[in-house]
Motif scaffolding. Structure first.
Motif, short mmCIF file in Angstrom:
data_model
loop_
_atom_site.label_atom_id
_atom_site.label_comp_id
_atom_site.label_asym_id
_atom_site.label_seq_id
_atom_site.Cartn_x
_atom_site.Cartn_y
_atom_site.Cartn_z
N SER A 1 11.87 20.74 10.65
CA SER A 1 12.12 19.09 10.52
C SER A 1 12.71 18.43 9.93
O SER A 1 12.41 17.97 8.66
CB SER A 1 11.14 18.63 11.49
N CYS B 1 14.00 23.71 13.44
CA CYS B 1 12.76 22.35 14.55
C CYS B 1 13.61 21.54 14.09
O CYS B 1 13.99 20.87 12.93
CB CYS B 1 11.03 22.79 14.12
N LEU C 1 13.19 25.75 18.18
CA LEU C 1 11.28 25.47 17.95
C LEU C 1 11.80 23.42 18.63
O LEU C 1 11.59 22.36 18.38
CB LEU C 1 10.54 25.15 17.01
N LYS D 1 4.06 25.36 22.67
CA LYS D 1 5.34 25.43 21.61
C LYS D 1 6.24 26.56 22.17
O LYS D 1 5.80 27.40 22.88
CB LYS D 1 5.22 25.18 20.23
N SER E 1 14.58 20.57 20.62
CA SER E 1 14.00 20.15 19.79
C SER E 1 14.07 19.03 18.65
O SER E 1 12.74 18.63 17.90
CB SER E 1 14.08 21.55 19.09
N GLY F 1 10.08 19.13 18.67
CA GLY F 1 9.29 20.30 18.17
C GLY F 1 8.42 20.16 16.69
O GLY F 1 7.30 21.26 16.47
N SER G 1 9.03 26.56 12.28
CA SER G 1 8.15 28.52 12.38
C SER G 1 8.94 29.88 12.25
O SER G 1 9.54 29.90 12.29
CB SER G 1 8.30 28.63 13.88
#
Length: 301
Positions: free
Chosen positions: A13, A42, A126, A135, A150, A170, A177
């Protein structure tokens, strides 16, 4: 001659800055001639990773991103609607400032494939399942809504509804992940590009309160408060997969310029900086890994 390495990519992210940063990172991998065997992303990483995995030309995407206007992905409610929702309805059922349909349409317009199954590169997105409190790693179905699921940051965007379930960013549950693809695809190595803001404590809060859109900056503090196991505060570090296969996990943590919300001027410089750092850091590190692949495909060291 040993066989080619099978490399997986994890894109973290990172908000608007992460979108530009991950684009620059993938451009660096193309420049280095790295063939990607699988991608997991993500939030910002899901957006960029999904578009790339779908087969979209990366330079075409980078050009579109450099000229995108906020209205293409960000459609906040009018002040009158916001006040009516908050004052008259007392916020009942109000789950976000912006609808997510424009963002889904923007994502879809940049995809070269419609579904996960159509992607030339295996891809995982994710998201946080609000309905079940856990999740979800999407790997099948329509790409665009599952990518947006996500990236639907709480408060800013309303959750995405898929098959009767509500999903949001996410990053609220995990920034990246790593187990999504490593052991599942029998990869020789995994490269993590971590573009999330890492600020903690009083100094982080003070910085957030000085920025435009302080609400978003405070959200970043909340989302990114948990440090992933692989972070080392070094520009490049090497770990081992914790899921059993012991594959090398190469982590790139670039130092990047600020970028406000919605995506503002400065994104292209973030992209260039991420690309430059990735090329500089990864060339020697991956060269060593390539040298360790023997005739049987084993990675030593």
């Amino acid at each position: 001659m040993g066989r080619a390495m099978k490399v997986g990519v994890i894109l973290s992210s990172g908000g608007g800055r992460g979108v530009f940063a991950h684009t620059g990172f993938l451009l660096a991998l193309e420049q280095l001639g790295i063939e990607i065997g699988a991608i997991a992303g993500c939030s910002a990483g899901a957006l960029v990773g999904g578009i790339y995995a779908s087969g979209t030309d990366l330079n075409q995407w980078a050009d579109r991103l450099a000229h995108v206007k906020p209205r293409a992905y960000w459609t906040p409610d009018s002040w009158s609607r916001f006040i009516w929702q908050m004052v008259v309805r007392k916020g009942r059922g109000y789950t976000g400032i912006s609808d997510n349909q424009a963002a889904i349409d923007f994502i879809r317009s940049n995809l070269a494939a419609r579904t996960f199954g159509d992607c030339p590169i295996p891809f995982y997105s994710l998201a946080t399942n609000l309905s079940q409190g856990g999740k979800t790693l999407f790997c099948s179905g329509d790409l665009a809504p599952r990518i947006m699921a996500s990236a639907a940051m709480p408060v800013l965007y309303r959750p995405v509804v898929i098959d009767g379930q509500y999903y949001s960013d996410g990053a609220t549950i995990e920034l990246a992940s790593t187990e999504a693809i490593c052991c599942r695809h029998k990869l020789d190595a995994l490269i993590v590009h971590h573009a999330s803001v890492c600020r903690e404590g009083p100094a982080g809060l003070e910085h957030a309160l000085r920025q435009p859109w302080s609400l978003v900056e405070v959200l970043y503090l909340l989302l990114y408060r948990k440090r992933p196991w692989y972070l080392s505060d070094q520009a490049l570090s090497v770990h081992r997969c914790r899921c059993g296969c012991q594959a090398p996990v190469v982590v790139v943590e670039p130092s990047l310029p600020e970028l406000g919300w919605p995506l503002s001027e400065g994104g292209v410089e973030v992209q260039r900086s991420a690309r430059r750092q990735a090329e500089t850091l990864l060339a020697p590190a991956l060269g060593k890994l390539f040298d360790q692949v023997d005739e049987t495909g084993a990675v030593h060291g």
